[in-house]
Write an enzyme that holds these catalytic residues in place. Structure first.
Site, PDB file in Angstrom:
ATOM      1  N   GLY A 421       0.837  -1.199   0.000  1.00 27.92           N
ATOM      2  CA  GLY A 421       0.000   0.000   0.000  1.00 27.92           C
ATOM      3  C   GLY A 421       0.864   1.239   0.000  1.00 27.92           C
ATOM      4  N   GLN A 425       1.418  10.007   2.286  1.00 24.78           N
ATOM      5  CA  GLN A 425       2.305  10.133   3.435  1.00 24.78           C
ATOM      6  C   GLN A 425       3.432   9.113   3.436  1.00 24.78           C
ATOM      7  OE1 GLN A 425      -0.273   9.867   6.814  1.00 24.78           O
ATOM      8  NE2 GLN A 425      -1.303  11.792   6.390  1.00 24.78           N
ATOM      9  N   GLY A 426       3.372   8.068   2.625  1.00 25.01           N
ATOM     10  CA  GLY A 426       4.434   7.090   2.611  1.00 25.01           C
ATOM     11  C   GLY A 426       3.994   5.773   2.014  1.00 25.01           C
ATOM     12  N   VAL A 428       3.697   1.338   2.572  1.00 25.57           N
ATOM     13  CA  VAL A 428       3.528   0.271   3.557  1.00 25.57           C
ATOM     14  C   VAL A 428       4.066  -1.015   2.942  1.00 25.57           C
ATOM     15  CG1 VAL A 428       1.918  -1.007   5.012  1.00 25.57           C
ATOM     16  CG2 VAL A 428       1.478   1.400   4.492  1.00 25.57           C
ATOM     17  N   LYS A 442       5.354   0.725   7.937  1.00 28.38           N
ATOM     18  CA  LYS A 442       5.052   1.981   7.239  1.00 28.38           C
ATOM     19  C   LYS A 442       6.219   2.952   7.341  1.00 28.38           C
ATOM     20  CE  LYS A 442       1.859   5.635   6.355  1.00 28.38           C
ATOM     21  NZ  LYS A 442       0.489   6.043   6.256  1.00 28.38           N
ATOM     22  N   ASP A 538      -7.410  11.000   8.118  1.00 27.42           N
ATOM     23  CA  ASP A 538      -7.454  10.471   6.750  1.00 27.42           C
ATOM     24  C   ASP A 538      -8.358   9.241   6.696  1.00 27.42           C
ATOM     25  OD1 ASP A 538      -6.897  10.402   4.068  1.00 27.42           O
ATOM     26  OD2 ASP A 538      -4.960   9.399   4.269  1.00 27.42           O
TER      27      ASP A 538
END
Length: 738
Positions: A421, A425-426, A428, A442, A538
């Site tokens: 994923g 924001q980043g 996973v 993450k 979020d």
């Protein structure tokens, strides 16, 4: 003789200069018979001006007199770099201006769309620029909204070269992987007569090359910025031979693999896979024998050997001393009259080996100490010592501080194939610890200075969250620049995939209502039971995971909200979130509240009811946003037109109306009028009881006992509406029973 002796050094200098110029000039290489120039712009292979001159059709360019264009987007290209796999495009800027003579606002929206092309915006080389004394502008893509707010504070001086959000200029980072965007201005911040009187009639927003942008005070008081960049805004695009293909995948197809030159290598960037010449080589890696050796010894300006003789080798060079001399420990060649020629050679060889080994060992030792020092610095910076002490004092805290090495081993060195994923924001990654425990790791992209100071304390708070419908935070890694979070692994995917995946699986109303109820209870727990309260920030269907055969809801990514958001009591100028789920009030105020989560949950509730995505980019403009379609349907009493056919029947009609009414309350434009997540959870729980029990066979007293005292308590409009509808349904059931 004297003249010849003076002339010889001059000739040597000339020869050296010619060699330097030859080595520095890497010629543009194209296929035989193909034009490699358009005006003053080089067109190197894999690009071409004709179909047969490019590597494939996506790299065919158009030359109009002296200007170069990319055919699929009709954008002008100013420069192409094969070495960096980048191209410089000329795009547009958006403006919003007040016309004093007509008393009207002028809008020009800029956009860029490189979908289905090899190009993607370079996140490292570009920036989002907003100019104006009262401007809230943002860039909207397919799955993100990002921008900032600029104003003119009389206490803050406006200075050339200084971009300050209180002095008419602000900037925001460009996300990775952007192929489409459009610039917009928030209508609440339109220019007016008052702005005109201050001689700042225009606001601007543009995505442009960071190296080119330099703030000027004239951008606020005139049309210089628009005149310069309206259709000439420079942006840097990364390009790849094939989009969304890794190097490992590209190498499996020998016929289409583009890195054909010897001494070339494959690299992966945000656009896909591309090629570079190996270290020590230069040229064109896309052509056979295109990468040639760099002669480091011929460049007098950067001559690598401080003393002695430089000898070029393939991809590198060596330094040695003239015959009869030896190299000392400081790298200087010196004569030694006592040594014989053989002893001199042996001694020089041994000395050189010892020197290389010593330097290598010293370098490795220095690098290890440097890395250890950096890790200790990050650990202290993120509050690791405080977190460690608190964990020792609080026995029973199931939270672990991982090392970077542990997580690298667990995720195969954060391999792309382990990504499960990713978002704004980043990324996973799926990982397996030494204990064979599967985890989700993450890696966030950025973290603010204030969050760095409070990170250890926040992790201790998050580690104590224990709710069956919230993904458990197992630990974190603090010895890296941006902390890494480790969660329990949930194997059954996300609610988004269940609803919108490429399958025809039937999902009953009972399952949907249970998932909604469990998700609402998890958010209510974060808002009401966590100490201090935690705002998710979020909420969306991709952040609701499903566990087990029963598809138990598990809310995830709640820790990232703390990392991504600023102090709740402070006004922030950077707006982040997911398009389609963003609270309109948050977009206007840039202030995140618990009611922002309520709005986002309302959109998730609509997804469960309609099985439609929050944003449909292929739909007409007035049907793109699911929440707007729903509110229009409610207003026109056409709810049944958008309800999913799998759950729409006469028996469930009233219950679906109640669920829709709950969603409508959550989507109220004013946050004060929305219910709390605790009220939403209680409402959904009562609706589940209605669905699960045969109301037609129960008398009113038994019904009241089942619903409990809470149904008669005045706890908001949600409960009052539900009680009335349920009573009506029971009455109908009893009538049918007679």
């Amino acid at each position: 003789m004297e003249f010849a002796r003076l002339l010889l050094p001059c000739l040597c200098l000339v020869l050296v200069a010619v060699c330097v110029l030859t080595a520095a000039d890497v010629p543009v290489v194209g296929l035989p018979g193909c034009t490699t120039r358009c005006g003053h712009i080089d067109v190197p292979y894999p690009y071409g001006l004709d179909e047969g001159c490019a590597i494939h059709s996506d790299f065919v360019l158009n030359c109009s007199t002296t200007k170069l264009f990319y055919g699929k987007t009709n954008l002008e290209i100013a420069k192409i770099s094969v070495q960096d796999n980048k191209a410089w495009f000329r795009t547009w800027a958006s403006r919003q201006c007040y016309n004093q003579s007509t008393n009207q606002n002028i809008y020009d929206d800029a956009w860029l769309n490189t979908t289905d092309t090899p190009f993607v915006l370079s996140a490292d080389d570009n920036t989002i620029v907003v100019l104006g004394c009262n401007s809230l502008a943002y860039m909207i893509g397919e799955t993100y909204v990002i921008g900032c707010w600029s104003s003119c504070d009389n206490s803050t001086p406006i200075v050339n070269g200084s971009c300050n959000s209180n002095a008419g200029c602000c900037q925001a980072d460009v996300p990775t992987g952007v192929r489409y965007y459009r610039g917009y201005f928030n209508p609440l911040y339109n220019n007016s007569d008052q702005i005109w009187k201050t001689k700042t009639p225009c606001n601007y927003v543009a995505v442009m090359d960071t190296a080119v942008f330099n703030f000027s005070t004239t951008y606020l008081t005139s049309t210089v910025f628009y005149d310069t960049y309206s259709n000439n805004t420079p942006v840097v695009m990364e390009w790849a031979i094939r989009s969304n293909i890794s190097c490992a995948e590209a190498k499996t197809n020998n016929t289409s693999y583009a890195c054909v030159s010897n001494n070339s290598e494959c690299i992966t960037n945000d656009a896909g896979y591309a090629c570079n010449c190996s270290k020590g080589y230069q040229g064109n890696p896309y052509m056979i024998n295109g990468c040639t050796d760099i002669d480091e010894c011929s460049n007098n300006a950067t001559y690598p050997c401080t003393a002695g003789i430089c000898e070029n080798t393939p991809g590198s060079y060596t330094c040695s001393c003239p015959r009869g001399q030896s190299m000392s420990s400081d790298g200087v060649c010196k004569k030694n009259q006592r040594l014989t020629w053989m002893a001199l050679v042996v001694g020089a060889s041994i000395g050189l080996v010892v020197l290389v080994v010593t330097i290598t060992c010293a370098y490795l030792t220095h690098e290890r100490r440097k890395l250890k020092h950096i890790k200790q610095k990050y650990f202290r910076q993120h509050g690791g010592l405080l977190l460690f002490q608190e964990m020792r004092s609080q026995q029973g805290v199931s939270f672990k501080i991982f090392s970077e090495e542990e997580l690298q081993q667990a995720t195969n060195n954060f391999a792309e194939k382990e990504v499960i994923g990713h978002g704004g924001q980043g990324k996973v990654y799926k990982g397996v610890l030494k204990s064979s425990t599967e985890v989700a790791v993450k890696r966030c992209m950025t973290i603010g200075e204030q969050q760095k100071k409070e990170f250890g304390k926040e992790m201790l708070i998050l580690s104590q969250i224990n709710h069956r419908n919230i993904v458990k935070l197992l630990g974190c890694c603090l010895e890296v620049e941006v902390p890494v979070l480790v969660y329990e692994f949930i194997p059954n995917g996300t609610l988004f995939h269940l609803l919108h995946g490429n399958h025809t699986r039937h999902i009953s109303l009972d399952t949907r209502l249970r998932i909604a109820c469990e998700s609402a209870e998890a958010l209510a727990y974060l808002h009401s039971c966590a100490s201090p309260p935690i705002l998710h920030g979020d909420v969306k269907s991709t952040n609701i995971l499903l566990n087990g055969d029963l598809l138990t809801a598990k809310v995830s990514d709640f820790g990232a909200s703390i990392l991504a958001s600023s102090d709740e009591s402070q006004f922030v100028t950077l707006v982040q979130g997911t398009r389609g789920y963003l609270d309109p009030e948050y977009m206007q105020t840039s202030q995140l509240t618990d009611k922002s989560d309520v709005y986002s949950f309302g959109v998730v509730l609509l997804e469960l009811l309609t099985r439609k995505m929050a944003i449909n980019v292929k739909a007409p403009e007035n049907e793109k946003c699911l929440s707007m379609v729903f509110l229009c349907a409610m207003k026109e009493n056409k709810l049944e037109d958008i309800i999913d056919c799998d759950i729409k029947d006469d028996e469930n009609a009233e219950l679906l109306e109640e669920i829709a009414e709950t969603a409508r309350h959550c989507l109220d434009m004013c946050g004060v009028n929305r219910p709390s997540m605790k009220e939403v959870a209680e409402q959904l729980d009562r609706l589940r009881k209605v669905l699960q029990h045969p109301w037609a066979h129960k008398d009113p007293e038994e019904l009241d006992s089942l619903l409990g005292e809470s149904s008669s308590v005045n706890s908001g409009s949600l409960v009052t509406t539900t009680s009335f509808s349920i009573t009506k349904k029971v009455a109908m059931g009893l009538e049918i029973g007679r």
